[in-house]
Design an enzyme around this catalytic site. Sequence first.
Site, PDB file in Angstrom:
ATOM      1  N   ASP A 233      10.715-116.516  50.762  1.00 32.04           N
ATOM      2  CA  ASP A 233      10.052-115.785  51.835  1.00 32.04           C
ATOM      3  C   ASP A 233      10.327-116.499  53.156  1.00 32.04           C
ATOM      4  O   ASP A 233      10.269-117.730  53.218  1.00 32.04           O
ATOM      5  CB  ASP A 233       8.544-115.716  51.556  1.00 32.04           C
ATOM      6  CG  ASP A 233       7.835-114.711  52.441  1.00 32.04           C
ATOM      7  OD1 ASP A 233       7.805-114.924  53.671  1.00 32.04           O
ATOM      8  OD2 ASP A 233       7.301-113.733  51.912  1.00 32.04           O
ATOM      9  N   ILE A 234      10.616-115.747  54.214  1.00 27.86           N
ATOM     10  CA  ILE A 234      10.904-116.380  55.506  1.00 27.86           C
ATOM     11  C   ILE A 234       9.645-116.870  56.209  1.00 27.86           C
ATOM     12  O   ILE A 234       9.724-117.624  57.169  1.00 27.86           O
ATOM     13  CB  ILE A 234      11.702-115.444  56.450  1.00 27.86           C
ATOM     14  CG1 ILE A 234      10.915-114.179  56.762  1.00 27.86           C
ATOM     15  CG2 ILE A 234      13.067-115.139  55.865  1.00 27.86           C
ATOM     16  CD1 ILE A 234      11.540-113.337  57.861  1.00 27.86           C
TER      17      ILE A 234
ATOM     18  N   ASN B  78       1.698-106.443  47.140  1.00 26.82           N
ATOM     19  CA  ASN B  78       0.945-105.736  48.174  1.00 26.82           C
ATOM     20  C   ASN B  78       1.373-104.273  48.131  1.00 26.82           C
ATOM     21  O   ASN B  78       2.566-103.973  48.041  1.00 26.82           O
ATOM     22  CB  ASN B  78       1.236-106.334  49.557  1.00 26.82           C
ATOM     23  CG  ASN B  78       0.779-107.773  49.658  1.00 26.82           C
ATOM     24  OD1 ASN B  78      -0.226-108.158  49.088  1.00 26.82           O
ATOM     25  ND2 ASN B  78       1.544-108.577  50.370  1.00 26.82           N
TER      26      ASN B  78
ATOM     27  N   GLY C 102      -1.406-105.510  53.443  1.00 26.26           N
ATOM     28  CA  GLY C 102      -0.570-106.563  53.993  1.00 26.26           C
ATOM     29  C   GLY C 102       0.919-106.368  53.787  1.00 26.26           C
ATOM     30  O   GLY C 102       1.711-107.259  54.091  1.00 26.26           O
TER      31      GLY C 102
ATOM     32  N   HIS D  43       8.137-105.271  46.258  1.00 27.19           N
ATOM     33  CA  HIS D  43       8.557-106.638  45.973  1.00 27.19           C
ATOM     34  C   HIS D  43       7.365-107.419  45.451  1.00 27.19           C
ATOM     35  O   HIS D  43       6.219-107.092  45.723  1.00 27.19           O
ATOM     36  CB  HIS D  43       9.166-107.314  47.207  1.00 27.19           C
ATOM     37  CG  HIS D  43       8.286-107.322  48.411  1.00 27.19           C
ATOM     38  ND1 HIS D  43       8.077-106.194  49.192  1.00 27.19           N
ATOM     39  CD2 HIS D  43       7.565-108.305  48.984  1.00 27.19           C
ATOM     40  CE1 HIS D  43       7.255-106.495  50.194  1.00 27.19           C
ATOM     41  NE2 HIS D  43       6.924-107.778  50.078  1.00 27.19           N
ATOM     42  N   LEU D  44       7.666-108.443  44.670  1.00 27.26           N
ATOM     43  CA  LEU D  44       6.655-109.314  44.086  1.00 27.26           C
ATOM     44  C   LEU D  44       6.725-110.663  44.772  1.00 27.26           C
ATOM     45  O   LEU D  44       7.819-111.180  45.017  1.00 27.26           O
ATOM     46  CB  LEU D  44       6.905-109.515  42.589  1.00 27.26           C
ATOM     47  CG  LEU D  44       6.662-108.355  41.627  1.00 27.26           C
ATOM     48  CD1 LEU D  44       7.615-107.206  41.864  1.00 27.26           C
ATOM     49  CD2 LEU D  44       6.792-108.842  40.206  1.00 27.26           C
ATOM     50  N   HIS D  45       5.570-111.225  45.082  1.00 27.19           N
ATOM     51  CA  HIS D  45       5.501-112.567  45.656  1.00 27.19           C
ATOM     52  C   HIS D  45       5.157-113.549  44.542  1.00 27.19           C
ATOM     53  O   HIS D  45       4.153-113.381  43.857  1.00 27.19           O
ATOM     54  CB  HIS D  45       4.378-112.654  46.702  1.00 27.19           C
ATOM     55  CG  HIS D  45       4.574-111.790  47.897  1.00 27.19           C
ATOM     56  ND1 HIS D  45       4.981-112.295  49.111  1.00 27.19           N
ATOM     57  CD2 HIS D  45       4.411-110.458  48.074  1.00 27.19           C
ATOM     58  CE1 HIS D  45       5.047-111.305  49.988  1.00 27.19           C
ATOM     59  NE2 HIS D  45       4.705-110.191  49.382  1.00 27.19           N
TER      60      HIS D  45
END
Length: 115
Positions: free
Chosen positions: A30-31, A86, A92, A99-101
Amino acid sequence: MADSIFTMIINGDIPAEKIYEDDHCIAINDINPQAPVHVLVIPKRVIEKLSDAQGDDQSLLGHLMLAAGNVARQLGVAEAFRLIINNGEGAGMTVHHLHLHIIAGGTLSEGKMVG
């Protein structure tokens, strides 16, 4: 609908270090990390958000879970990580491509990552 930044990364239009890739998804850092380990697992097939998924997406959704486990093992955080999705701007979501965090690398406490 214009391509999302994730689609541009998947297509190679925007450079990104892929820490994992298979036929169905990629994983990148993640950036704007919220923890020492904050990786995004992104399907190559565009689904705008989880609530838009249909029955024929079931196999891909399961694959994303397995890929997240593979990435967690690769990064050495398989014993303690959060997996977050999300769904929509109110939750958020800033890029409208499912996508999955993977969040890890600190102490998980009271819904927050510490450390």
